[in-house]
Design an enzyme around this catalytic site. Structure first.
Site, PDB file in Angstrom:
ATOM      1  CE  LYS A   1      -0.770   0.198   4.874  1.00  0.00           C
ATOM      2  NZ  LYS A   1       0.041   1.380   5.199  1.00  0.00           N
ATOM      3  CB  THR A   2       4.036   2.223   1.642  1.00  0.00           C
ATOM      4  OG1 THR A   2       3.511   1.852   2.912  1.00  0.00           O
ATOM      5  CG2 THR A   2       4.808   3.519   1.777  1.00  0.00           C
TER       6      THR A   2
ATOM      7  CG  ASP B   1      -0.523   5.267   4.932  1.00  0.00           C
ATOM      8  OD1 ASP B   1      -1.107   4.275   4.457  1.00  0.00           O
ATOM      9  OD2 ASP B   1       0.584   5.206   5.506  1.00  0.00           O
ATOM     10  CD  GLU B   2      -1.803   2.405   8.367  1.00  0.00           C
ATOM     11  OE1 GLU B   2      -2.814   1.656   8.328  1.00  0.00           O
ATOM     12  OE2 GLU B   2      -0.652   1.984   8.592  1.00  0.00           O
TER      13      GLU B   2
ATOM     14  CD  GLN C   1      -2.851  -4.046   8.476  1.00  0.00           C
ATOM     15  OE1 GLN C   1      -1.868  -3.734   9.139  1.00  0.00           O
ATOM     16  NE2 GLN C   1      -2.799  -4.158   7.164  1.00  0.00           N
TER      17      GLN C   1
ATOM     18  NE  ARG D   1       2.357  -6.153  10.805  1.00  0.00           N
ATOM     19  CZ  ARG D   1       1.970  -5.522   9.697  1.00  0.00           C
ATOM     20  NH1 ARG D   1       2.750  -4.673   9.113  1.00  0.00           N
ATOM     21  NH2 ARG D   1       0.802  -5.793   9.146  1.00  0.00           N
TER      22      ARG D   1
END
Length: 725
Positions: free
Chosen positions: A35-36, A220-221, A251, A607
């Site tokens: 996504k980044t 973002d997020e 998330q 992670r």
DNA sequence: AATATCTTGCAGTCG
DNA sequence: GCAAGATATT
């Protein structure tokens, strides 16, 4: 122009997002789906292909880490400095706007940021000044209340308090607190966001200016936005701005601080033409790890729905270790890390994750014992250390004499004969006359101080003025150096011969270094620059720094599950998989709390790139008391075929514990009897009483006894000679 | 008023 | 098990 570097490294879904027309886009991006990368490449696409000026792009993230990463990657891709972009955290951007438009926002130009410690301190004082009982009106709860209301965009006037006495009182405190902040020019974290939003609402001309400038908003997020952040973005976008939002409902782990996943759904309603793109291919983890993650999150009911997949290998099973206690757990984890390193891997590729910060201690002790370098994220950060805050308080007073919190902090530090009594006289005169402590002090509290106290206060005021004059021409590093040296702070900590004194002095010296190398914000934007000191102070509050230096050394990474979001590691340990700890017991009270814990677990698992270890302890010492817990329900939600249980070695020294689950008695030395809670006992000197509490065992065991005549006492069992009754 | 010692509450997560 | 705040001591 060559666009291959921008679109070549992308898969189909990613490319669709990056090259989407200039219309609203929502990217639902699973963990590890890039996504980044999508955000970064979208920015590059807009600039290089669509011909958008960087000046017109605003990119918002939640953490400083994420903002820094985005900057770095855009720079790398575009091969140009990103100083023209506005890239930052919500708080950072809000702060920048407020500095620029302080007057329009109703703030004094020298306003300072109140971090949560300072906020709590202030609330404590207010509760006390209002003569309220601080057990019914616990400052922590008040703080929680105020921040919660602000996160929802509510001022005291907006809150309905009919038929609710408790709420009414909370609102009263909120009011007093806010008045206090306004008078002192202090802005807390939630206030930054709220004010920035109100800035739009109250100043159509300013809003218009930014609307015309920022035609492209990248977020973002998005699942972590709270109501105010959402409203702020929504208003800024208006009819003409295009929103490019990236998020993952699975998330969403910040509901407790006001985040609303629903904002993702709301977006689709507000922009009917919004394009929705899902990224489900994961490039990070083995399929075993992904199976586990998918399987966990499938237990949640409220989801947008998405399933991660990979075309990579199965990889190793997930290992589950059942430890006797937290030391055993740590020993196990550290032993695995040693193996990892002996196999030729980097320590920095391994991470130990846990639910609460307090869990780090045992791991730290074990790593220290084995001389393995490690780094703890979060916890007490550099700018939050007491001595650093002391130094900052001096600096803040230079910027803003009305900062009462800072005034109180250093008025008698180092001690200069201004005691509690003197300060309280100053404070009362200040509040009676609606002035700052500083003003009150200049009048010697209206002449109410004794000659001696007045002299001491006068010397303090003169000191601050002197520091201000002496530093007027210096640059930032020299200012800080001068202030810590001439305020007497450095001297104060130097002559303190406590164990921590030395590190305190070092930290102060480190502060000078930090100031020297401080770069007044990478986004040195066009017009009005902030004065360096103000900028540095804001940086200290907003970024708080890291726990320890030596970033570059190869070391094991320790952090909470929350701060691990957005990161990835080849080797991951998640400790404390116990009911009550993870899921945390306080999350079970509110509906949705459990699902949020489960999402946190999902975040933790995703992670891991190659190897994942889970562990739990049968016995865990918390608050100095032993606790026993069941294995976390999350463990049983994992597919059995992914898990491999590791039994403890026989050699492990099983701690001598006396069997019982809920042990509530201890053995009295040589006497055959047990002392239980509630047991009546007689003491030679204090008479009869009842056992309230105990701690320790063997010769060090102590009991707390409430004696009928002598009150409550702690007694060492082996000396007390208690007679059981 | 300054310093030493004891008690209490804590620890759920961030900017 | 630790730090902040309260209480005791000089």
């Amino acid at each position: 122009m060559d666009v291959t570097p921008i679109i070549d490294p992308l898969n189909d879904a990613q490319r669709e997002a990056v090259t989407a027309p200039q219309e609203p886009v929502l990217v639902v991006a699973g963990a590890g789906s890039g996504k980044t990368r999508v955000l970064v490449h979208r920015m590059a696409w807009l600039v290089e292909v669509e011909g958008v000026s960087p000046h017109g792009i605003l990119a918002v993230t939640f953490t400083n880490k994420a903002a820094a990463e985005m900057r770095g990657r855009v720079e790398e891709l575009l091969k140009m400095p990103v100083s023209n972009f506005w890239v930052g955290t919500f708080h950072g951007l809000a702060h920048r706007l407020l500095r620029r438009h302080a007057e329009a926002a109703g703030l004094p130009p020298g306003f300072q940021i109140l971090d949560s410690q300072d906020q709590l301190r202030l609330i404590k004082r207010i509760v006390r000044d209002m003569e309220l009982d601080d057990s019914t009106w616990s400052p922590k709860e008040v703080q929680w209340f105020i921040n919660g209301e602000k996160d929802e965009g509510r001022r005291p006037d907006h809150i309905d308090t009919r038929n609710d006495q408790t709420r009414a009182m909370m609102v009263r405190i909120y009011r007093v607190y806010q008045d206090m902040c306004d008078q002192n020019g202090l802005v807390d974290f939630a206030e930054l966001l709220l004010r920035a939003h109100e800035l739009w609402l109250n100043n159509p001309d300013i809003l218009d200016q930014y609307r015309r400038r920022f035609r492209h908003l990248l977020v973002d997020e998005f699942q972590d936005t709270n109501s105010v952040q959402y409203a702020w973005l929504r208003v800024l976008a208006g009819q003409t701005g295009t929103l490019f939002a990236v998020g993952d409902d699975d998330q969403s782990i910040y509901r407790w601080r006001g985040a609303r996943v629903e904002n993702m759904f709301a977006l689709k309603k507000e922009f009917p033409n919004m394009r929705e793109i899902k990224l489900e291919q994961n490039y990070r983890s083995t399929s075993t790890i992904l199976n586990a993650a998918n399987s966990i999150i499938a237990h949640n009911s409220e989801r947008l729905g998405k399933n991660l997949w990979t075309d990579g290998h199965d990889g190793d099973s997930i290992r589950l270790y059942s430890a006797y206690n937290e030391r055993d757990e740590a020993e196990f984890v550290v032993a695995r890390i040693e193996e990892w390193v002996n196999d030729g891997n980097l320590r920095a590729e391994s991470a130990v994750l846990y639910r609460s910060n307090a869990q780090s201690r045992v791991f730290e002790e074990m790593l220290l014992a084995k001389q393995i370098p490690y780094r703890v994220y979060g916890g007490l950060r550099f700018f939050e250390r007491a001595e650093i805050k002391d130094a900052l308080a001096y600096l803040r007073l230079l910027e803003n004499r009305a900062d009462d919190a800072s005034f109180e902090r250093v008025v008698n530090l180092p001690t200069r004969g201004i005691g509690a009594k003197t300060v309280s006289v100053i404070r009362e005169y200040a509040s009676a006359n609606a002035m700052s402590l500083w003003q009150s002090a200049t009048t010697a509290a209206g002449g109410q101080l004794s000659a001696r106290a007045a002299g001491a206060v006068q010397r303090f005021l003169a000191l601050i003025e002197q520091l201000d004059q002496d530093t007027a021409e210096l640059d930032l590093g020299e200012v800080v150096d001068h202030v810590i040296a001439h305020s007497g702070l450095l001297e104060h900590f130097r002559k303190d011969r406590g164990e921590q004194a030395e590190t305190r002095v070092e930290n102060l010296e480190e502060l000078v270094n930090a100031a020297q190398s401080f770069d007044p914000d990478t986004a040195a934007d066009d017009e009005d620059e902030m004065p360096p000191l103000a900028s540095f102070l804001a940086h200290a509050a907003l970024e708080a720094g890291e726990g320890q230096a030596d970033k570059w050394e190869d070391c094991v990474q320790l952090m909470t599950l929350h701060s691990a979001k957005g990161l990835e590691f080849p080797l991951v340990f998640i400790g404390g998989m116990e009911e009550g700890l993870f899921p945390h017991k306080r999350s079970l009270n509110d509906p949705g709390g459990l699902e949020e814990e489960r999402r946190l677990c999902y975040v933790g698992i995703t992670r891991a790139m190659r190897k994942l270890y889970l562990s739990h302890a049968e016995q865990r010492r918390m608050h100095g008391v032993d606790n026993y817990a069941q294995v976390s329900r999350f463990v049983s939600e994992l597919p059995a075929e992914c898990i491999e249980e590791i039994r403890p070695n026989i050699r492990v020294s099983r701690p001598a514990f006396d069997g019982g689950r809920a042990r509530n008695s201890i053995r009295v030395k040589d006497s055959g009897g047990d002392v239980r809670l509630g047991q009546r006992v007689r003491h030679g000197k204090f008479g009869e009483g009842v056992v309230l509490n105990y701690e320790g065992s063997g010769a060090h065991a102590r009991v707390q006894v409430n004696f009928e005549s002598a009150g409550t006492k702690w007694l060492v069992m082996s000396y007390a000679n208690l007679e059981l009754m």
